[in-house]
Design an enzyme around this catalytic site. Sequence first.
Site, PDB file in Angstrom:
ATOM      1  CG  HIS A 193       0.643  -7.405   3.029  1.00  0.00           C
ATOM      2  ND1 HIS A 193       1.339  -6.299   3.464  1.00  0.00           N
ATOM      3  CD2 HIS A 193       0.220  -7.114   1.764  1.00  0.00           C
ATOM      4  CE1 HIS A 193       1.348  -5.380   2.519  1.00  0.00           C
ATOM      5  NE2 HIS A 193       0.676  -5.835   1.470  1.00  0.00           N
TER       6      HIS A 193
ATOM      7  CD  GLN B  33       0.068   0.206  -4.457  1.00  0.00           C
ATOM      8  OE1 GLN B  33       1.239   0.157  -4.094  1.00  0.00           O
ATOM      9  NE2 GLN B  33      -0.771  -0.796  -4.273  1.00  0.00           N
TER      10      GLN B  33
END
EC number: 3.7.1.2
Length: 428
Positions: free
Chosen positions: A140, A250
């Site tokens: 990831h 974010q």
Amino acid sequence: MPSLKSWFPIPKNSHFSLANLPFGIISTASKATPRPAVAIGDHCLDLQEFSASGAFSSLGFDVSVFSKPTLNDFASLGRPVHGSVRKFLQDVFAENSSNAQVLQNNKSLQEKCLIPRDGVTMHLPMQIRDYTDFYAGKNHAFNVGCLFRGPDNALQPNYTHLPVGYHGRASSVVVSGTPITRPNGQILENPAATPKVPTFSPCKRLDIELELGAFLCKGNKMGTNIPISEAADHIFGFVLLNDWSARDIQAWEYVPLGPFLGKNFGSTISPWIVLADALEPFRSTGIPNDTQLLPYLQEKEKNVYDIKLQVDITPDGGETTTILNSNGRNLLFSFAQMLAHHSIGGCPMAVGDLLGSGTISGTEPGSEGSMLEISKGGKETVKLNGGVERKFLQDGDTITMYGVCGTEETGLVGFGECTGKILPAPKL
């Protein structure tokens, strides 16, 4: 692993076989007070009622822990007690139980203690004082790094040397089934524009993160650390964790101090804590790390778990689609290493603290643990059943995560469901 057979009916496809027996907190319509229970098949065993019968008298621990609204007091008794309780209950439910008089031959106690799971309300299993989210899913981290920095700079120089993490928000950790409200915040409508001026908006890139969570059963004093050789004794058990993410919020906020509003609006955990002992048969090797770790992080090779992971999405009123399958082996660092690193500077850990693994992605298409990866940063659409498409989550979408080990023949050891439905952002 030999099969454990029970006199009690347990469906073969149940995550809660006799090989599992996870712990949670329940309440019922007839008794609204939250109290501990163990999941077995389609039922759960009310541990408050069961312990009141004197069933645990031979084990010599304070059974008042099963009258508390969280599992913290039980967890604090330590792994030897957790293990003895689980083994005793396995024998109580075993086909050839040496304790048949306790429950098998006690119909009145069965009526008091054994409750269909579809008739209980689940609560947060632990009082969570602190929550730390790590970034140990190397695949990831690489995938996301490639999206933003390119493959040559995808991973920071420190990544393979230590378990990267940040302090999350414990107050917004919720139990499976709790709706998640889309957050509002500052976003850049056009990240390439100059100058960069944000607008106030509901999140437009709402995402999931497929993670595992570990609860602690033992802490340390401030100024001391937890050695890697002892770290496993501090871990009570594990849950599935969906660390919901507002990607656009974010992206604007995270430099230089990391995630803030993009993460603190909600994190969902599965309600049943699978004990560390139940996962022992499924220890496995994680992602190889060619970096020579410093001694305080060095650990034996089989330090993660072979847990089959799945994520489904169900649009409001629509069909369910499985959007990814991954595995708990896809971690570069173990929870023991995370804990050893977390405490190496003298940080005091406590019973009930929650550690998140970071997003667990594989290397194959269809194994990516977030919509950000699946949609290549929003550049590609994800086709769902019923002719529906997604890049990120829409209002009304329900996300359901599953995790399970073993086989039906030997008895599944699973987590049940970790689910949450997206509600619209409040209008401000």
